[in-house]
Design an enzyme around this catalytic site. Structure first.
Site, PDB file in Angstrom:
ATOM      1  N   GLU A  82      -4.948  -0.825 -13.624  1.00 25.24           N
ATOM      2  CA  GLU A  82      -6.396  -1.047 -13.791  1.00 25.24           C
ATOM      3  C   GLU A  82      -7.128   0.048 -14.569  1.00 25.24           C
ATOM      4  O   GLU A  82      -8.178   0.533 -14.149  1.00 25.24           O
ATOM      5  CB  GLU A  82      -7.056  -1.238 -12.413  1.00 25.24           C
ATOM      6  CG  GLU A  82      -6.435  -2.363 -11.612  1.00 25.24           C
ATOM      7  CD  GLU A  82      -7.060  -2.554 -10.236  1.00 25.24           C
ATOM      8  OE1 GLU A  82      -7.962  -1.786  -9.865  1.00 25.24           O
ATOM      9  OE2 GLU A  82      -6.627  -3.484  -9.528  1.00 25.24           O
ATOM     10  N   ASN A 139       0.783  -1.246   0.000  1.00 25.40           N
ATOM     11  CA  ASN A 139       0.000   0.000   0.000  1.00 25.40           C
ATOM     12  C   ASN A 139       0.809   1.288   0.000  1.00 25.40           C
ATOM     13  O   ASN A 139       0.406   2.268  -0.610  1.00 25.40           O
ATOM     14  CB  ASN A 139      -0.937   0.024   1.229  1.00 25.40           C
ATOM     15  CG  ASN A 139      -2.112  -0.934   1.061  1.00 25.40           C
ATOM     16  OD1 ASN A 139      -2.918  -0.779   0.149  1.00 25.40           O
ATOM     17  ND2 ASN A 139      -2.187  -1.934   1.926  1.00 25.40           N
ATOM     18  N   GLU A 175       0.735  -9.957  -8.475  1.00 23.11           N
ATOM     19  CA  GLU A 175      -0.028  -9.971  -7.212  1.00 23.11           C
ATOM     20  C   GLU A 175      -0.664 -11.346  -6.960  1.00 23.11           C
ATOM     21  O   GLU A 175      -1.837 -11.440  -6.574  1.00 23.11           O
ATOM     22  CB  GLU A 175      -1.121  -8.881  -7.235  1.00 23.11           C
ATOM     23  CG  GLU A 175      -0.584  -7.498  -7.557  1.00 23.11           C
ATOM     24  CD  GLU A 175      -1.637  -6.390  -7.549  1.00 23.11           C
ATOM     25  OE1 GLU A 175      -2.755  -6.623  -7.072  1.00 23.11           O
ATOM     26  OE2 GLU A 175      -1.319  -5.295  -8.030  1.00 23.11           O
TER      27      GLU A 175
HETATM   28  C1  XIL Z   1      -4.972  -3.890  -2.051  1.00 23.02           C
HETATM   29  C2  XIL Z   1      -4.240  -4.113  -0.753  1.00 23.02           C
HETATM   30  O1  XIL Z   1      -3.826  -5.451  -0.708  1.00 23.02           O
HETATM   31  C3  XIL Z   1      -5.138  -3.781   0.406  1.00 23.02           C
HETATM   32  O2  XIL Z   1      -4.409  -3.821   1.619  1.00 23.02           O
HETATM   33  C4  XIL Z   1      -5.732  -2.389   0.214  1.00 23.02           C
HETATM   34  O3  XIL Z   1      -6.663  -2.146   1.232  1.00 23.02           O
HETATM   35  C5  XIL Z   1      -6.414  -2.266  -1.119  1.00 23.02           C
HETATM   36  O4  XIL Z   1      -5.487  -2.597  -2.131  1.00 23.02           O
HETATM   37  N1  XIL Z   1      -5.024  -4.753  -7.043  1.00 23.02           N
HETATM   38  C6  XIL Z   1      -3.957  -3.956  -6.750  1.00 23.02           C
HETATM   39  C7  XIL Z   1      -3.513  -3.801  -5.363  1.00 23.02           C
HETATM   40  O5  XIL Z   1      -3.299  -3.480  -7.675  1.00 23.02           O
HETATM   41  O6  XIL Z   1      -2.963  -2.528  -5.109  1.00 23.02           O
HETATM   42  C8  XIL Z   1      -4.619  -4.075  -4.389  1.00 23.02           C
HETATM   43  O7  XIL Z   1      -4.066  -4.083  -3.092  1.00 23.02           O
HETATM   44  C9  XIL Z   1      -5.275  -5.394  -4.701  1.00 23.02           C
HETATM   45  C10 XIL Z   1      -5.884  -5.369  -6.067  1.00 23.02           C
END
Ligand code: XIL
Length: 605
Positions: A397, A310, A512
């Site tokens: 995104e 984050n 991710e």
């Molecule tokens: C998420 C985090 O894991 C959480 O802790 C936060 O509350 C919201 O964001 N796609 C992404 C990430 O690119 O930045 C997101 O991470 C999950 C989905």
């Protein structure tokens, strides 16, 4: 109430809070065995007496037989955590007044239908009380469209849910009587907001008393359950149904023997030193690897790259316009460099997790471009000074969830201040600004669902090809890869290859990786992280990593990053309001079979 006639069919919940809760600490790290132990302890006696004395009715106390107490204690845990024992005779209605429509610990939800519950007494309706003095009468008048209309629930003591031990087997028993052909569906589930079902028995009634007997396996993470009985069936309209003699008792704890995990260091198995990354908390988080030693150990042992989960997002780095806050991120980079780790920056631009001032900024397109360029340039140049920051998600995104249009470009495509105020060229503007500020960093476009959603992937590929044709700098595409447990590896392989085959070649990164295994709906419903489920998880991870290595040539591999350390850390838990087993380490930090699957794929086993 004549307690002498009570049958003592109390709901007797002999419950253990097993070491640390949330499935943690109940599994030995050496052999990956989950076990919840059973025996008695002085602590259990102490909490038993306090639980009993908290029951308001002294009559209820006198109804508790000593043998019932003894047997509940002898099945209590020897773990150091105090044993919790709750008593509610016959689910609460045995101690409620006859005629009560709000018996203790019970609720009626009608959700569009109409029904009434009341406590009845053996004195008035002897044949409608199975044993003891009281039973619960449910009169169904109409049912609603909602399949959960007419739900009578044992909500647990004080409506808080019934405390249970995760990873255990419970015996749920009740008796039911109603007109032949009517039906009562006895279920066991987690409380709001998840309402995940753990077990059920649909009973077609016969006109006589029938015993309901359900074996319930709790998930390792379960702490509270409810017992809803559903009557929302056409056959029940006009029926009066009686339920009695509820009990919910722990039978045994489950011992899980997971498949062995022998990997000592994931990073050391990586072909060509391709980055093996992990997303981490930082700042003042209790699970930051900077301060949380168990996580620090795991991170430095198995991974070669970090992503800030984050704290490198715009809301953290520029909380006030023009005031950048790099302290937490710098500390994370210091930690990375002290431990020989690289860093993948995440994320320069996104429609989420941007500061309020940015979200509410009001200005012309040029002013918005200024905001964009200032943020991207300042952040990218700040970290360009750090040798460890090798790559960035520049834009995250930008395409709609469902298909191939830009997010915010039409109704039902979501919203993005960037698209709304600048138009689609915000993406290339971000890449140009990032490249100017950090010429040595690999610049990625990052998105989710691209591993299965072909229109979305095609849009990303078309954007990359368009950028290449117009000399807009872009080095790679990130597949977030937040997959479900039933993800199709063949499709994932095909989609990775579509990006790997772009010419001129670009990098492909899994940014991710995590897996959702705790589904809401049958038939995919997963009540527990059983060894079979863990092996399914392992096989899927192995398949994804193998597919990546198969279709992405070594020089194009940006690496693979997992989205968190221990299951309890995962954002998936809060995303769905229920526990999941999405990651690669159990909550006690011991490695899961999924880590072995990752390792096996890396080493070609
Ligand atoms: C998420 C985090 O894991 C959480 O802790 C936060 O509350 C919201 O964001 N796609 C992404 C990430 O690119 O930045 C997101 O991470 C999950 C989905």
């Amino acid at each position: 109430m004549n307690m002498n006639r009570c049958s003592l069919l109390a709901v007797l919940l002999a419950l253990t809070a097993c070491g640390g809760g949330s499935g943690s600490g109940s599994k030995s790290s050496s052999s990956s065995v989950v076990s919840s132990m059973v025996s008695s302890s002085a602590a259990s006696m102490a909490s038993l007496s306090s639980a009993v004395s908290s029951i308001p009715s002294s009559a209820a106390m006198s109804s508790v037989s000593s043998s019932a107490i003894t047997s509940s204690i002898s099945s209590a845990s020897s773990s150091s955590t105090p044993v919790v024992i709750e008593l509610a005779e016959n689910g609460g209605f045995e101690i409620s007044e006859a005629g009560s429509t709000a018996p203790a610990n019970w609720s009626l939800a009608t959700n569009g239908g109409t029904a009434a519950i009341q406590v009845i007494s053996a004195a008035n309706q002897p044949s409608n009380v199975h044993t003891g003095d009281r039973a619960l009468e449910v009169a169904i008048n109409t049912i609603g469209a909602n399949p959960w209309s007419i739900e009578t629930t044992h909500t647990g003591l004080n409506n808080g849910g019934i405390p249970v031990v995760g990873g255990s087997i419970y015996a749920y028993k009740a008796w039911v009587k109603g007109p032949a052909g009517a039906q009562a569906n006895f279920t066991v589930g987690t409380p709001a907001p998840a309402y995940a079902e753990r077990a059920r028995s649909n009973v077609t009634l016969s006109g006589e008393w029938q015993e309901v007997s359900i074996e319930v396996t709790t998930s390792p993470d379960d702490t509270l359950l409810r017992l809803p009985v559903h009557f929302s069936l056409a056959a029940n309209v006009g029926a009066t149904i009686y339920v009695d003699d509820f009990s919910f008792t722990k039978v045994e704890s489950i011992t899980y023997e997971y498949s062995p995990v022998t990997v000592e260091s994931l990073r050391s198995l990586s072909p060509g030193n391709m980055p093996i990354g992990v997303a981490v908390a930082a700042g003042n988080s209790a699970i930051s690897p900077l301060t949380n030693i168990p996580r620090q150990t795991v991170v430095t042992q198995h991974f070669s790259q970090l992503t800030a989960e984050n704290i490198m997002k715009p809301s953290f780095l520029q909380p006030t316009q023009g005031q950048f806050s790099f302290g937490d991120a710098d500390a994370l980079i210091d930690f990375a460099e002290a431990n020989g780790l690289k860093v993948h920056g995440h994320t320069l631009l996104w429609h989420n997790q941007i500061p309020t001032w940015m979200q509410n900024f009001s200005g012309t397109k040029d002013q918005w471009l200024d905001v964009l360029r200032t943020h991207v340039s300042t952040v990218a140049s700040h970290f360009a000074a750090r040798q460890s920051v090798v790559s960035w998600d520049v834009v995250n995104e930008a395409f709609e969830d469902a298909g191939g249009r830009y997010r915010g470009s039409a109704a039902n495509t979501g919203s993005s201040v960037w698209y709304t105020n600048i138009g689609p060229e915000f993406i290339e503007e971000a890449f140009k600004a990032a490249h100017a500020a950090a010429p040595n960093a690999d610049l990625y476009y990052n998105d989710f669902s691209t591993e299965w959603n072909r229109p979305k992937l095609d849009a990303v590929v078309a954007m990359v090809e368009d950028f290449q044709a117009r000399n807009i700098p872009i080095d790679g595409v990130g597949f977030q890869m937040h997959v479900w447990g039933n993800a199709n590896v063949a499709t994932i392989r095909e989609h990775l290859k579509l990006v790997a085959d772009i010419r001129p070649a670009i990098k492909v990164k899994i940014t991710e990786l995590d897996v959702r295994l705790n589904y809401v709906d049958p038939p995919l419903s997963a009540n527990a992280y059983t060894p079979a489920r863990a092996d399914q998880h392992k096989a899927l991870i192995k398949g994804i990593v193998e597919a990546y290595l198969e279709v992405v040539p070594p020089e194009q591999r940006g690496g693979i990053t997992v989205w968190g350390v221990a299951d309890v850390d995962s954002w998936i838990n809060s995303l769905y309001g229920r526990p999941d087993w999405s990651l690669f380490f159990f909550n006690d930090m011991s490695p899961k079979p999924a880590l072995q699957g990752f390792a096996d794929a890396l080493s070609g086993n």
